[in-house]
Design a protein around this motif. Structure first.
Motif, PDB file in Angstrom:
ATOM      1  N   ILE A 195       0.872  -1.177   0.000  1.00 53.70           N
ATOM      2  CA  ILE A 195       0.000   0.000   0.000  1.00 53.70           C
ATOM      3  C   ILE A 195       0.905   1.221   0.000  1.00 53.70           C
ATOM      4  N   ASP A 196       0.583   2.183  -0.809  1.00 52.22           N
ATOM      5  CA  ASP A 196       1.382   3.393  -0.831  1.00 52.22           C
ATOM      6  C   ASP A 196       1.098   4.208   0.434  1.00 52.22           C
ATOM      7  N   PRO A 197       2.143   4.758   1.057  1.00 48.27           N
ATOM      8  CA  PRO A 197       1.896   5.467   2.329  1.00 48.27           C
ATOM      9  C   PRO A 197       1.040   6.713   2.178  1.00 48.27           C
ATOM     10  N   GLU A 198       0.935   7.252   0.967  1.00 50.57           N
ATOM     11  CA  GLU A 198       0.073   8.427   0.807  1.00 50.57           C
ATOM     12  C   GLU A 198      -1.361   8.029   0.441  1.00 50.57           C
ATOM     13  N   ALA A 199      -1.599   6.756   0.239  1.00 53.70           N
ATOM     14  CA  ALA A 199      -2.954   6.306  -0.079  1.00 53.70           C
ATOM     15  C   ALA A 199      -3.854   6.585   1.126  1.00 53.70           C
ATOM     16  N   PRO A 200      -5.147   6.681   0.912  1.00 53.51           N
ATOM     17  CA  PRO A 200      -6.048   6.959   2.031  1.00 53.51           C
ATOM     18  C   PRO A 200      -5.806   5.987   3.181  1.00 53.51           C
ATOM     19  N   SER A 201      -5.883   6.502   4.385  1.00 58.29           N
ATOM     20  CA  SER A 201      -5.403   5.715   5.510  1.00 58.29           C
ATOM     21  C   SER A 201      -6.302   4.534   5.825  1.00 58.29           C
ATOM     22  N   SER A 202      -7.401   4.409   5.158  1.00 55.39           N
ATOM     23  CA  SER A 202      -8.264   3.271   5.413  1.00 55.39           C
ATOM     24  C   SER A 202      -8.713   2.784   4.049  1.00 55.39           C
ATOM     25  N   ASN A 203      -8.076   1.780   3.517  1.00 55.55           N
ATOM     26  CA  ASN A 203      -8.528   1.324   2.198  1.00 55.55           C
ATOM     27  C   ASN A 203      -8.311  -0.162   2.019  1.00 55.55           C
ATOM     28  N   ARG A 204      -8.918  -0.680   0.971  1.00 49.93           N
ATOM     29  CA  ARG A 204      -8.918  -2.117   0.729  1.00 49.93           C
ATOM     30  C   ARG A 204      -8.009  -2.488  -0.419  1.00 49.93           C
ATOM     31  N   GLY A 205      -7.236  -1.560  -0.920  1.00 49.70           N
ATOM     32  CA  GLY A 205      -6.266  -1.909  -1.942  1.00 49.70           C
ATOM     33  C   GLY A 205      -6.773  -1.786  -3.359  1.00 49.70           C
ATOM     34  N   ALA A 206      -8.062  -1.541  -3.547  1.00 51.75           N
ATOM     35  CA  ALA A 206      -8.575  -1.378  -4.906  1.00 51.75           C
ATOM     36  C   ALA A 206      -8.537   0.100  -5.237  1.00 51.75           C
ATOM     37  N   PHE A 207      -7.356   0.635  -5.286  1.00 50.76           N
ATOM     38  CA  PHE A 207      -7.175   2.063  -5.345  1.00 50.76           C
ATOM     39  C   PHE A 207      -6.007   2.334  -6.273  1.00 50.76           C
ATOM     40  N   TYR A 208      -6.173   3.290  -7.177  1.00 53.03           N
ATOM     41  CA  TYR A 208      -5.093   3.594  -8.115  1.00 53.03           C
ATOM     42  C   TYR A 208      -3.963   4.212  -7.308  1.00 53.03           C
ATOM     43  N   SER A 209      -2.942   3.444  -7.105  1.00 54.12           N
ATOM     44  CA  SER A 209      -1.845   3.863  -6.245  1.00 54.12           C
ATOM     45  C   SER A 209      -1.124   5.065  -6.848  1.00 54.12           C
ATOM     46  N   ASN A 210      -0.403   5.737  -5.980  1.00 56.51           N
ATOM     47  CA  ASN A 210       0.543   6.731  -6.446  1.00 56.51           C
ATOM     48  C   ASN A 210       1.487   6.094  -7.467  1.00 56.51           C
ATOM     49  N   VAL A 211       2.101   6.893  -8.293  1.00 58.08           N
ATOM     50  CA  VAL A 211       2.959   6.317  -9.320  1.00 58.08           C
ATOM     51  C   VAL A 211       4.396   6.812  -9.205  1.00 58.08           C
ATOM     52  N   LYS A 212       5.290   5.926  -9.616  1.00 60.37           N
ATOM     53  CA  LYS A 212       6.668   6.320  -9.878  1.00 60.37           C
ATOM     54  C   LYS A 212       6.672   6.857 -11.288  1.00 60.37           C
ATOM     55  N   LYS A 213       7.469   7.857 -11.507  1.00 57.64           N
ATOM     56  CA  LYS A 213       7.434   8.468 -12.818  1.00 57.64           C
ATOM     57  C   LYS A 213       8.859   8.761 -13.237  1.00 57.64           C
ATOM     58  N   VAL A 214       9.218   8.350 -14.427  1.00 54.40           N
ATOM     59  CA  VAL A 214      10.509   8.731 -14.982  1.00 54.40           C
ATOM     60  C   VAL A 214      10.209   9.545 -16.221  1.00 54.40           C
ATOM     61  N   SER A 215      10.770  10.738 -16.300  1.00 57.19           N
ATOM     62  CA  SER A 215      10.407  11.571 -17.430  1.00 57.19           C
ATOM     63  C   SER A 215      11.625  12.196 -18.078  1.00 57.19           C
ATOM     64  N   LEU A 216      11.475  12.468 -19.355  1.00 60.24           N
ATOM     65  CA  LEU A 216      12.470  13.203 -20.115  1.00 60.24           C
ATOM     66  C   LEU A 216      11.852  14.535 -20.457  1.00 60.24           C
ATOM     67  N   GLY A 217      12.607  15.586 -20.281  1.00 62.71           N
ATOM     68  CA  GLY A 217      12.032  16.894 -20.510  1.00 62.71           C
ATOM     69  C   GLY A 217      12.907  17.765 -21.379  1.00 62.71           C
ATOM     70  N   LEU A 218      12.263  18.728 -21.992  1.00 61.49           N
ATOM     71  CA  LEU A 218      12.960  19.657 -22.875  1.00 61.49           C
ATOM     72  C   LEU A 218      12.357  21.030 -22.660  1.00 61.49           C
ATOM     73  N   LYS A 219      13.234  22.003 -22.585  1.00 60.06           N
ATOM     74  CA  LYS A 219      12.768  23.390 -22.516  1.00 60.06           C
ATOM     75  C   LYS A 219      13.524  24.198 -23.547  1.00 60.06           C
ATOM     76  N   VAL A 220      12.797  24.950 -24.327  1.00 58.00           N
ATOM     77  CA  VAL A 220      13.428  25.765 -25.357  1.00 58.00           C
ATOM     78  C   VAL A 220      12.827  27.163 -25.288  1.00 58.00           C
ATOM     79  N   SER A 221      13.702  28.171 -25.390  1.00 55.27           N
ATOM     80  CA  SER A 221      13.217  29.551 -25.482  1.00 55.27           C
ATOM     81  C   SER A 221      13.894  30.224 -26.655  1.00 55.27           C
ATOM     82  N   PHE A 222      13.148  30.956 -27.434  1.00 55.10           N
ATOM     83  CA  PHE A 222      13.767  31.756 -28.495  1.00 55.10           C
ATOM     84  C   PHE A 222      12.867  32.924 -28.883  1.00 55.10           C
TER      85      PHE A 222
END
Lengths: 1112, 538
Positions: free
Chosen positions: A1085-1112
């Protein structure tokens, strides 16, 4: 507070160059183009030949033509050099000098050619006859390096120039007594007598800026140094390398005292719930969110649009929002253009891959069968066990996949990762009088099943214009459209099926059909149940105009209209599968369309007066605000008939089944407010705020509420005794004290008219037809009023060694009185109890933030920030009505205990021996060996609900902390951000805790169950039907404290040498991770999930991202 | 221009002040307020109609009430009520919901006087409905809790301190007054579009039910006789052509046996009976009849199974009271295209004995209400069958029982009970031929037969038996006896199972002690009002 974010001076050097003063028409690109080419060719000015033939052209056109046709570049300040003058220039193969002579002869412009760089400045107006010049080199004090592009101006004139690439300048002066003002972004401005400038180095000191920083406060802005309330800020940079789609999610751990819990990673629902300094009431809701001055929503903003975010934590700062401010106020301003700035396009985008941070770990078939047999025997020693040893062996070795399958339902149903992307494009800039910023954002989030996804488009336009010197106006239009899709049976339903269906069932039957064994087969339901779609849309327009009546006095009018719409559409397909007598059928097709419409009309009039008399500064604000709110909804349903291929229209379904519903409500609020500020020498600061609010929700006689606040500050570092002492290492020391009141009108969502006695319609059936009925719908409490939160605060801010290191410590106490409680009433009343002003809650705690910034050398700098907050929440008065929360009886409201207290039996191990079982206190008398043993708190020999339960935990953390570290090395930056919460419990039930729950299965942790040979077990004797152990008790409570690496990101800014060739301002690429590491004792169970739940809950996610920023 | 803007700004501020009181007055758009309600007779009729929700059949959990008796256990362990587990918890209650209905009755009785131009007969009928419902709800309260506060006005918050429990006998007297008023003022029938409203007959029948519960046999006999004498009601299929099962199907709505119903209609207002009661794969399998109930049905010769030569324990459904097949779904029967298999083997799929939580706990399922014209799944368990609040068979059995108590072996008692037996297809009870198994030679013999008739006629029909066993004083015996399911025997190799041989399934049943005659007053109520006392034993 959050210094590593706001301290621009620690950005890399090149970043500073991006911020060259607006008025200059040099772009950094040009400058750097020059830098590089200068190395290649040495004496261009002598060799270059210019040919020109322009008549009646402006100077600017001439200069542009020269730039286009040669390698020369002009550096000048348009405020000092008149480039609109019309000239005639005719030249053929002439040197640059001779061309410039033609252009600037007999003007006050002087020029200096240094290879390809031509610097234009103006001669002293007064000093034509006695002209003198001074020159110098402007240097960075710390690294002894030249500062390029610094402004050098004679004070009180427009006569000035800027420094060249060597930091050099030459300036005409009229007298040696002239004062030369040298300034550059990121440095403290310096004034120096012309006589002292003798070609020598002039050193500028870095400006750590924290003190001159301006913060947004209620209905205005203030210099941070002079703020006497408790405010925390976050600005755009903090979000730069975060792949977060909602602002609230980005707030986690950033500010002490602001507890953000992001419970879910579901597409479109990655938002956090925010609590500021503890819960003020048992109905505690979210803080008030003000976007660009009017009530807004936080989680649908594109984080890339945010310029600043301010949290008003105490009453001194928040009282000006009155009855809405009890839970704190979050002020958001969005990005605006800058007057006189060239048009600029910014792009930022991320692509991310997500996966759940936690999932329940179920056992495979062999262990399932083994434990099932054990459970059968535990409940009935004489029973026939359903699985033979041979069965179990076949499950284990997998040689009979059809007869003895071992299905991991989760893996069969869900993808392991899902993709997300976000893109944001903005155009900003300004002319002399007008600034603009327009942006469009796109967010797409996929879920772990195909049909679960979210898309959002954001738009925003900010325009501000000075129409005359006394009138300015602005228009701010924003909107979004977010579409969340899911199956008719949602992701959570599929997860629920996965958590229930046993591994001994195969996905398909021998005949190749989806198997059905009375429990839904999640693979068969995936993508086949129809759809659910929720579309949210918002359009918000804010018009504002300011009239300057006197230089000190202005009146501002604001009008905003905001419309939020929500459509919920769903269609249930007819799904059938299975074989033989085991057939699943989903029944009739069904569909609904539901439309909700919210409107807010907000009007404000603000009068501002600011005046400084010698050492005395006075600021006055008076205002009026009214908010008119209207809500309507319309719902329509049909059922039966239809076709699975036609899902979009209800018309395809059976007309006779149709139902419709509509309704709505209205509320209104009117308020007067004011603020008076006084400071003496920036040293002694005083502020008073008040607000009078009237809400339509309260009875006529009790409508008006008055919320005052007072605060004071003492900037000790401004005192001469400190200034003149040796304690120069103390750069900032400020003491703040505050007292104030805010209000809280949190009634239940459906309690819109608590003061009006009403009869609601309902139905009953007579003659086989629905008959309209009426019922008394509300018991009216004519004395109802809002709750009042009184806040006491003392704080110390300190900065040392030029604010390289420092801290802010604030201690507070908040007392909520007259809390709106739905007190339990005796059943004999025959009505639900009305809200009553009763009860008190108290929050005491402190917020601490410590920062350290250091620029080690030209290439390397870092910033560290640590924050820690403690809050003790306590209900101090429940009017004698302590008891379970009616919505979840695990939680009790108890005096002396925090809101969100778990209440239950105290588990003290298991009944291990027959003797124990015989002698010790029992709850039902039907306990067996291996059942949970509870403490007999009143020692009466039996365990009963009335006497043997106690407080066993709490679901809101007492301690929260955040730690951020940012490192900048040359073009690289690395940031790490940890967040944690402590002294918090989770209570998990159902499939997430119990064996074979409700026909379900078993978790890995159930292997360590109690058996006569495993007395030291972590789970009681295994059972499948008995619920004897499921009473709320400390046994099932888990420590939900955690530390999580909320974000880590690594970025690389492309070097200018490459950018210049591409004619691009800035390119940054980064890789970033959210929630990559979590340290917690919870299992599955994810520690940020609601403190009383049965596990049928869309858990928090790990996220790996690639990002780009451009200014001109 | 500059000045104009200033004036505009000042104007805006002033406007804000001046308009504030109206601006802040907001009224609900979906609800009526006191000012607009209680104006016409229609208002009172709408208001009283809502109180009908106090009748059983809705969400009150009364559909599966037999799990609180020895008739059935709950197939779904987590859903089983406490009482069926032998737990009488002071937290469980219908206390507050009952008083909510009582408040509504009292509000109506007070506010109806505000309505002008209300034709007297109509007004009195509306008051009659309200008073019937108040009496009905109070009966539920005294049956459950004994003494309860008798409230006959719409209370306000400050009037509740120190209210005490009114003695049960006083409440009983008030209930009877309410019923008598209703009987005198309510019409014998309503127009078709008002079918489902309380009638004189219903009020009489309810009065008989309450009187019987408290042993007032004369009142029970008189009232039930008055219902019979209305000549308005008759048993469905009174001649006994074998259609008893249809009484619980939608095809037999508004039949002559219905004295008071709560109406249902799919989609608009469906009931959940079929979903709750139906076997797994079609429903929840929530109500599982016990062996004791199955054994209570006589053989077709009118003899209990223990005495009938027709009874074969290896083929127990043969030669039985036809109501058994209509009530209990058992192994081998085909229902909704599924052949029920209850043997505890994998091959029986999800319907085996205790195979998993949704399977039958006893080997039997509830069959009453399983209307073959319905597909429980595609119809979403939304069934339209009206719930019988009172059906005429109850009136007959009430009369038979009361008569036999007042005047042992009275002919009219035989006549009444035999009407019910005749419809079922069973031979009449008699006191003349001792050689026949239908012979009742003593008051107690007839009493036991009538009690058994109550049990099998109303089996699984909303929990009558839990109260019957209390008033007969047999609760302690039947609830503390072991609860059993069918017999079965598994072959040595574990591959075959023979039903109706071997040992009975043993279930954890209910339990009962003398003080459980009454339920505990909810602890919450006592906590809020120290003047309320708890029932003895709790």
């Amino acid at each position: 507070m959050n210094n590593f974010i706001t301290n621009k001076c620690f950005r890399p050097y090149l970043d500073l160059l991006l911020k060259i003063p607006m008025a200059m028409k040099i772009t950094t690109v040009l400058l750097f183009a020059f830098l590089f080419q200068a190395q290649a060719e040495m004496s261009y000015s002598q060799s270059a030949k210019i040919s020109l033939n322009l008549n009646g052209a402006s100077v600017e056109q001439v200069l542009n033509t020269i730039e286009e046709n040669s390698d020369f570049f002009f550096l000048y300040n348009s405020k000092l050099v008149n480039v609109d003058r019309k000239v005639n220039v005719n030249a053929k193969d002439k040197s640059i000098e001779s061309v410039l002579k033609q252009v600037f002869d007999n003007t006050n412009v002087q020029y200096r050619v240094e290879d390809k760089q031509i610097i234009l400045s103006n001669k002293s107006m007064a000093g034509q006859q006695q002209q003198q010049t001074v020159s110098g080199v402007v240097m960075d004090q710390k690294f002894n390096e030249p500062i390029i592009g610094a402004n050098v101006v004679i004070k009180g004139t427009t006569n000035g120039t800027i420094t060249d690439i060597d930091g050099k300048f030459t300036l005409s002066i009229s007298s040696p007594n002239d004062i030369i003002l040298i300034s550059y972004i990121g440095y403290m401005p310096l004034e120096i007598a012309a006589s002292q400038v003798k070609g020598t180095k002039i050193f500028l000191k870095e400006d750590s800026k924290t003190l001159d920083e301006v913060v947004v406060v209620g209905y205005g802005i203030q210099k941070k140094a002079n703020v006497t309330g408790s405010v925390a800020t976050l600005n755009a940079e903090a979000l730069e390398s975060r792949s977060v789609s909602s602002v609230s999610a980005a707030l986690a751990g950033q500010m002490p005292g602001v507890t953000t819990i992001q419970s879910s990673g579901a597409p479109g629902a990655q938002a956090g719930s925010i609590t500021i300094r503890g819960k003020n009431s048992i109905n505690a809701a979210s803080p008030l969110v003000i976007v660009d001055g009017v009530p807004g929503s936080m989680n649908t903003l594109d984080p890339s649009d945010i310029a600043t975010l301010t949290v008003l934590k105490d009453a001194s700062s928040a009282a000006i929002y009155g009855v809405q401010a009890a839970n704190g106020v979050i002020l958001i301003t969005t990005k605006k253009g800058k007057k006189g700035d060239a048009a600029k396009i910014n792009y930022s985008g991320t692509v991310a891959w997500t996966s759940p941070t936690a999932k329940l770990k179920f056992l495979g078939s062999a262990d399932y069968a083994m434990l099932y047999n054990e459970a059968v025997l535990n409940e009935n020693p004489n029973a026939v066990v359903p699985y033979s040893a041979e069965d179990i062996e076949l499950f284990r070795n997998g040689t009979d996949p059809l007869g003895h399958p071992n299905t991991n339902w989760y893996d069969e149903t869900f993808k392991s990762t899902a993709m997300e992307q976000m893109h944001h494009l903005s155009l900003s800039g300004g002319t002399e009088k007008t600034s603009y910023n327009a942006s469009i954002g796109y967010t797409q989030q996929n879920g772990l099943v195909e049909q679960n996804k979210y898309q959002r488009y954001n738009i925003r336009t900010n325009i501000e214009s000075e129409i005359t010197n006394w009138l300015s106006a602005g228009l701010n239009i924003s909107g979004y459209r977010g579409v969340a899709n899911d199956g008719y049976e949602s992701y959570s339903s599929l997860l629920q099926y996965c958590n229930r269906l046993r591994p001994t069932v195969s996905v398909f039957t021998e005949q190749g059909d989806y198997s059905f064994v009375g429990l839904n087969n999640p693979v068969a339901h995936r993508g086949t149940t129809g759809f659910y779609r929720e579309t949210n849309q918002q359009l918000n327009a804010i018009f504002q105009t300011t009239v300057k009546i006197l230089p000190e006095l202005s009146v501002k009018g604001v009008f905003s209209v905001r419309n939020d719409m929500r459509n919920k559409d769903a269609f249930k397909k007819h799904l059938t599968y299975g074989s033989g007598s085991n057939i699943f059928s989903s029944g009739d097709r069904e569909g609904y369309a539901k439309n909700y419409d919210w409107n807010w009309y907000t009007s404000q009039v603000l009068i501002n007066y600011n005046k400084t008399f010698g050492n005395h500064s006075v600021g006055l604000l008076g205002g009026f605000e009214q908010v008119d709110y209207k809500y309507k909804y319309l719902e329509a349903t049909r059922k039966g008939g239809g076709n699975d291929d036609l899902m979009e229209s209800l018309n395809t379904l059976d007309k006779s089944s149709q139902t419709n519903n509509d309704g709505g409500h209205e509320t209104a609020r009117q308020s007067y407010f004011g603020r008076a500020q006084y400071d003496f020498s920036n040293k002694y600061l005083f502020e008073a705020n008040f607000r009078a609010d009237a809400s339509s929700r309260f009875p006529k006689g009790n409508r008006w509420g008055f919320f005052p606040a007072f605060s004071a500050g003492w900037r000790i570092t401004e005192e001469n005794f400190l200034k003149e002492s040796d304690l120069t290492w103390i750069s900032n020391l400020k003491l703040r004290l505050g007292w104030g009141q805010t209000g809280n009108e949190e009634l239940k969502d459906d309690d819109i008219y608590p003061s009006i006695s009403t009869y609601a319609y309902d139905t009953y059936m007579f003659g086989n037809t629905l008959y309209s009925t009426a019922k008394e719908s509300r018991y009216v409490n004519s004395l109802l009023q809002w709750a009042t939160v009184t806040n006491y605060e003392a704080a110390l801010e300190a900065g040392f060694l030029d604010n390289k290191i420092g801290f802010e410590l604030a201690a507070y106490k908040k007392v909520t009185n007259d809390m709106l409680l739905y007190l339990p009433v005796q059943g004999i009343l025959g009505m639900d109890g009305p809200a009553q002003n009763a009860g008190s809650v108290q929050n005491t705690g402190f917020d601490l933030s410590v920062f350290h910034n250091n620029r080690v050398n030209k290439d390397f700098s870092y910033a560290l920030n640590f924050n820690l907050a403690y809050v003790k929440n306590k209900i101090t008065d429940m009017r004698g009505t302590e008891g379970p929360n009616p919505d979840d009886s695990k939680y009790w409201y108890l005096e002396g205990q925090p809101i969100g207290t778990f209440y239950g039996y105290e588990a003290i191990g298991f009944f291990n021996t027959d003797e124990e079982l015989a002698k010790q206190a029992k709850r039902t008398g039907k306990e067996k060996l291996g059942d949970i043993k509870y403490a007999d708190l009143n020692k009466d020999g039996k365990i009963d609900a009335a006497n043997d339960r106690k407080v066993i935990g709490q679901n809101f953390p007492s301690w929260t902390a955040g730690f951020g570290a940012n490192f900048f090395y040359k073009d690289f930056d690395l940031s790490l951000f940890f967040q944690g919460a402590f002294d918090v419990d989770g209570y998990y039930t159902g499939e997430a805790a119990y064996s074979f729950f409700n026909g379900g299965k078993v978790l890995e942790r159930h292997l360590d169950r109690w058996t006569p040979t495993n007395l030291d077990a972590s789970y009681p004797r295994i059972t499948k039907d008995s619920q004897i152990n499921f009473q709320t008790s400390s046994f099932w409570l888990q420590d939900a404290s955690y530390v999580r690496l909320k974000n880590v990101s690594f970025g690389y800014n492309l070097p200018k040498s490459i950018l210049d060739k591409l004619n691009i301002d800035r390119v940054k690429v980064f890789v970033s991770g959210e929630n990559l590491l979590t340290f917690t004792g919870l299992d599955g169970i994810d520690p940020e999930a609601p403190s009383s739940n049965r596990g049928a809950f869309y858990s928090n996610v790990k996220k790996v991202s690639l990002g780009l920023k451009v200014s001109f | 221009m500059k000045k104009n803007i200033l004036y505009i700004a000042l104007f805006a501020v002033t406007m804000g002040f001046s308009s504030c009181s109206d601006f802040l007055d907001k009224y609900p758009q979906e609800e009526l307020s006191d000012a607009s309600f209680w104006k016409t007779p229609k208002d009172a009729e709408m208001f009283v109609a809502n109180i009908y929700k106090a009748l059983p059949g809705g969400d009150a959990g009364d559909i599966d009430g037999d799990i609180n008796s020895d008739n059935a256990v709950h197939g779904i362990k987590w859903a089983a009520g406490n009482v069926s587990k032998g737990i009488y918890d002071p937290a469980d209650t219908e206390w507050a919901s009952s008083y909510a209905s009582i408040r509504a009755c009292n509000v109506l009785l007070e506010k109806i006087e505000m309505i002008e131009d209300y034709p007297v007969a109509d007004k009195e009928a509306t008051i009659g409905e309200a008073r019937f419902l108040r009496g009905y709800v109070y009966f539920g309260l005294i049956q459950t809790f004994g003494d309860v506060p008798y409230i006959d006005k719409a209370l306000s918050l400050d009037e509740m301190d120190g209210i005490t429990r009114t003695p049960r006998a006083e409440v009983y007297a008030k209930i009877m007054q309410d019923f008598d008023f209703a009987i005198s003022k309510l019409p014998q029938t309503w127009s078709d579009d008002n079918y489902g409203r309380i009638t004189k007959g219903a009020a009489l029948a309810m009065k008989a039910r309450v009187a019987l519960y408290y042993g007032k046999f004369d009142v029970a006999a008189t009232s039930s006789k008055a219902v019979m004498d209305l000549n308005q009601y008759e048993l469905f299929d009174a001649e006994g052509t074998g259609r008893y099962a249809e009484l619980f199907w939608e095809s037999q709505e508004a039949c002559s046996e219905a004295v008071l119903v709560r109406q249902f209609k799919p989609k608009d207002n469906g009931t959940y009976i079929i979903g709750w009661g139906c076997f797994p794969t079609k429903g929840w399998g929530g109500i599982n009849p016990t062996q004791s109930l199955v054994d209570a049905f006589e053989c077709v010769d009118g003899a209990p199974i223990s005495q009938s030569p027709l009874y074969n324990e290896k083929d127990p459904f043969k030669n039985r009271d036809p109501r058994l097949e209509a009530t209990v779904l058992h192994d081998g029967e085909v229902m909704y295209g599924t052949t029920i298999k209850v043997a505890p083997l994998k091959s029986s799929g999800s319907t085996g004995i205790g195979q998993h939580n949704d399977a039958t706990a006893t080997g039997y399922y509830d069959q009453k209400w399983l209307d073959p014209s319905i597909d429980p799944q595609s119809d979403g368990w939304d069934m339209g069958k009206d719930w019988h609040v009172i059906r005429f068979a109850e009136v007959l059995l009430t009369y038979a029982e009361a008569k036999n108590e007042l005047s042992p072996l009275d002919d009219s008692a035989f006549e009444a009970v035999n009407r019910v037996r005749k419809r079922a297809g069973l031979p009449a009870l008699q006191k003349t031929n001792a050689a026949l198994p239908t012979y009742c030679g003593t008051q107690d013999a007839l009493r036991q037969r009538i009690r058994n008739e109550w049990r099998v006629e109303f089996a699984l029909e909303g929990g009558k038996r839990q109260w019957d066993i209390r008033r007969w004083g047999i609760a302690k015996d039947v609830l503390n006896a072991p609860f059993k399911g069918l017999k079965y025997k598994i072959s040595a190799d574990g591959l075959n199972c023979t039903l109706y041989e071997g040992e009975n399934v043993i279930l954890t049943g209910s339990s009962y002690e003398d003080h459980n005659y009454l339920y505990p007053v909810p602890q919450k109520e006592i906590d809020l009002n120290k003047a309320l006392t708890q029932n003895p034993g709790y």
